[in-house]
Design an enzyme around this catalytic site. Structure first.
Site, PDB file in Angstrom:
ATOM      1  N   HIS A 168       1.793 -11.241   1.396  1.00  0.00           N
ATOM      2  CA  HIS A 168       0.983 -11.253   0.788  1.00  0.00           C
ATOM      3  C   HIS A 168       0.545 -12.649   0.592  1.00  0.00           C
ATOM      4  CE1 HIS A 168       1.596  -7.628  -2.201  1.00  0.00           C
ATOM      5  NE2 HIS A 168       1.196  -7.370  -1.339  1.00  0.00           N
TER       6      HIS A 168
ATOM      7  N   ASN B 213      -5.915  -0.308  -0.187  1.00  0.00           N
ATOM      8  CA  ASN B 213      -4.787   0.991  -0.503  1.00  0.00           C
ATOM      9  C   ASN B 213      -5.468   1.523  -1.869  1.00  0.00           C
ATOM     10  OD1 ASN B 213      -3.722  -0.156   1.799  1.00  0.00           O
ATOM     11  ND2 ASN B 213      -1.721  -0.506   0.292  1.00  0.00           N
TER      12      ASN B 213
ATOM     13  N   HIS C 276      -8.380  -3.353   8.900  1.00  0.00           N
ATOM     14  CA  HIS C 276      -8.571  -4.282   6.614  1.00  0.00           C
ATOM     15  C   HIS C 276      -7.301  -5.735   7.578  1.00  0.00           C
ATOM     16  CE1 HIS C 276      -4.557  -3.293   7.287  1.00  0.00           C
ATOM     17  NE2 HIS C 276      -3.779  -4.023   6.548  1.00  0.00           N
TER      18      HIS C 276
END
Length: 507
Positions: free
Chosen positions: A229, A356, A430
């Protein structure tokens, strides 16, 4: 007794398509009980990584199966239609590979839902903001800006949010998603127009989310977390599709954007963990056969299946609020450093995508319109122009697709295509996809060298745990540009904009 094939024999079940570029077909028989084929989208270089993983696999206890095995095992799940799809960034994960797309027929009473097909970080996703700034406007204050972002946005394992929230607020967040953040002043009303599902899954039910999950989530709203992240200040490096980019508000090389990558934090992880326990306990009762125990699942219409989907939707709403609060904090950071309002800086949301998630969608399968439960794990929805679920602003260009790079590499904005609907159930890549495990990255890479390499590229960085940056070094991942180009060449998404990082905050 299940027959075990040698590597050379396994290759007999894999063939390259003559009709679709970069498509490898995994035929039935590669693993037992396959109901459909496996379809891998990868160029020769990216596919070699997966073939090498298959060849070198030693069945060590505790290790994931190779991604190609996982892809095929998903093809053996009850109710699956079309094919089990792996995208160019695919790599092994829990049950499903990361980068796997699988759809299950809602009209088939045997069709299943599997938490492994969504992942532990439910609605992990990416949001992109644009501004009217150019890099020259922030270059002199870049260090000040990245420090302000680091000060305002909590990062790292177990970080605590700064937004006051009680359990009543949390239930509203879980039920209403971004509607809550708009009403609470953490989002602009227009923000949710540029989010998948407008930032809210209406089937969410806070009552099925455990107290333990809520306790974990209560203090983490508006936090980045750790792992892969990040929050990045980026600049536009290339524009491939000027018309589509302009529709998104991106029209100049050097334009400043901000990308935030995070998900549902500890709450989503606990929702997934709770569901796996429920489903593992019910597998024998339901008599569902799976090739891998990590594919624990339940029939969609079972009590366990319905509970998971309601809880997953609630965790998804939490993730949208989490990214919304960080958007609020990002706007605040720019306001404080630049002494202008976020409105005057045109800090609008370009789009927010989920990586997700499981969603009910309508797709054409074998010439018939079917209602499907789509599992997308490490993949992005890529709907074409004029799809009814796309925001009105993007009807003419297709859904924006945000593809995050690794720390220090470029990111991309793509657009969805009709061919994606035909080939990949409206899905594309992604990110870049891991090639080294986190443990191996820590063993072989030096964190000082990684940080120095970023500085040499002119990237300002603030990180809570410097020794963990080796896990996210570019050397740990595939080349995101190659992944994106593979999708572009296959026609499942179109390149629109390339973004280069200039400042990064990480856990």
């Amino acid at each position: 007794m299940t027959k075990t094939y040698k590597y050379e024999d396994q290759l007999d079940f894999i063939q390259k398509s003559d009709d679709v570029k970069n498509l490898f077909i995994i035929k039935k028989g590669f693993v037992p009980n396959m109901n459909v084929e496996g379809h891998l989208f990868a160029n020769d270089n990216l596919s070699k990584l997966l073939f090498d993983e298959l060849k070198q696999f030693t069945d060590d206890p505790g290790s994931f199966l190779p991604a190609l095995k996982q892809l095929a095992n998903v093809a053996a799940l009850p109710g699956i239609v079309k094919s089990s799809i792996a995208l160019p960034d695919a790599h092994s994960g829990y049950g499903f590979s990361i980068g796997n797309v699988a759809a299950f027929d809602m009209d088939n009473c045997n069709s299943i839902v599997s938490p492994g097909g969504v992942g532990f970080d439910i609605n992990c996703g990416v949001r992109l903001l644009r501004t009217n700034l150019l890099y020259k406007d922030i270059e002199p204050i870049k260090e000040q800006l990245v420090q302000k972002l680091f000060d305002l946005i909590p990062v790292g394992v177990g970080c605590q949010g700064k937004i006051p929230c009680d359990y009543g607020d949390l239930d509203n967040i879980l039920e209403y998603g971004m509607d809550w953040s708009v009403c609470s002043g953490y989002s602009w009303a227009e923000d949710k127009e540029h989010c998948e599902d407008f930032g809210r899954m209406i089937q969410a039910d806070p009552t099925v989310v455990s107290y333990r999950a809520k306790k974990r989530g209560l203090s983490q709203i508006g936090t980045l977390g750790a792992g892969n992240h990040y929050g990045e200040v980026q600049v536009v490096e290339e524009i491939y599709d000027e018309y589509s980019a302009k529709v998104m508000g991106i029209d100049r090389i050097g334009q400043v954007c901000i990308m935030t990558h995070s998900g549902s934090r500890g709450l989503g992880h606990q929702v997934a963990s709770d569901a796996l326990v429920d489903m593992e306990n019910s597998l024998n009762k339901s008599k569902i056969k799976v090739n891998d125990k990590q594919l624990a699942c339940a029939r969609i219409n079972s009590d366990e299946g319905k509970k998971y989907l309601k809880g997953m939707a609630a965790a998804s709403n939490y993730a949208w609020v989490n990214r919304s609060v960080m958007t609020h904090l990002t706007r605040k950071a720019f306001e404080e450093v630049l002494k202008e309002s976020a409105d005057d800086l045109d800090m609008h949301v370009v789009y927010d995508v989920s990586h997700n998630i499981a969603k009910i969608e309508d797709h054409i399968v074998d010439g018939k319109l079917k209602r499907l439960l789509l599992h997308r794990k490490g993949s992005t929805r890529a709907f074409p122009p004029y799809h009814p679920l796309i925001s009105a602003d993007f009807q003419h260009i297709g859904q924006p697709v945000l593809v995050g790079g690794t720390m220090g590499t470029c990111s991309y904005v793509l657009t969805g295509t009709q061919l994606a609907m035909d080939l990949t159930l409206g899905s594309t890549c992604h990110g870049s996809g891991r090639t080294l495990s986190r443990n191996k990255s820590r063993r072989i890479l030096d964190y000082n060298e990684v940080l120095n390499n970023l500085k040499e590229k002119g990237i300002s960085i603030r990180v809570a745990s410097p020794k963990l940056v080796t896990e996210e070094a570019p050397e740990s991942y595939k080349d995101v540009s190659e992944v994106v180009q593979t999708c572009h060449d296959s026609g499942i998404s179109k390149k629109c904009v390339k973004l280069r990082p200039v400042a990064v905050i990480k856990g």
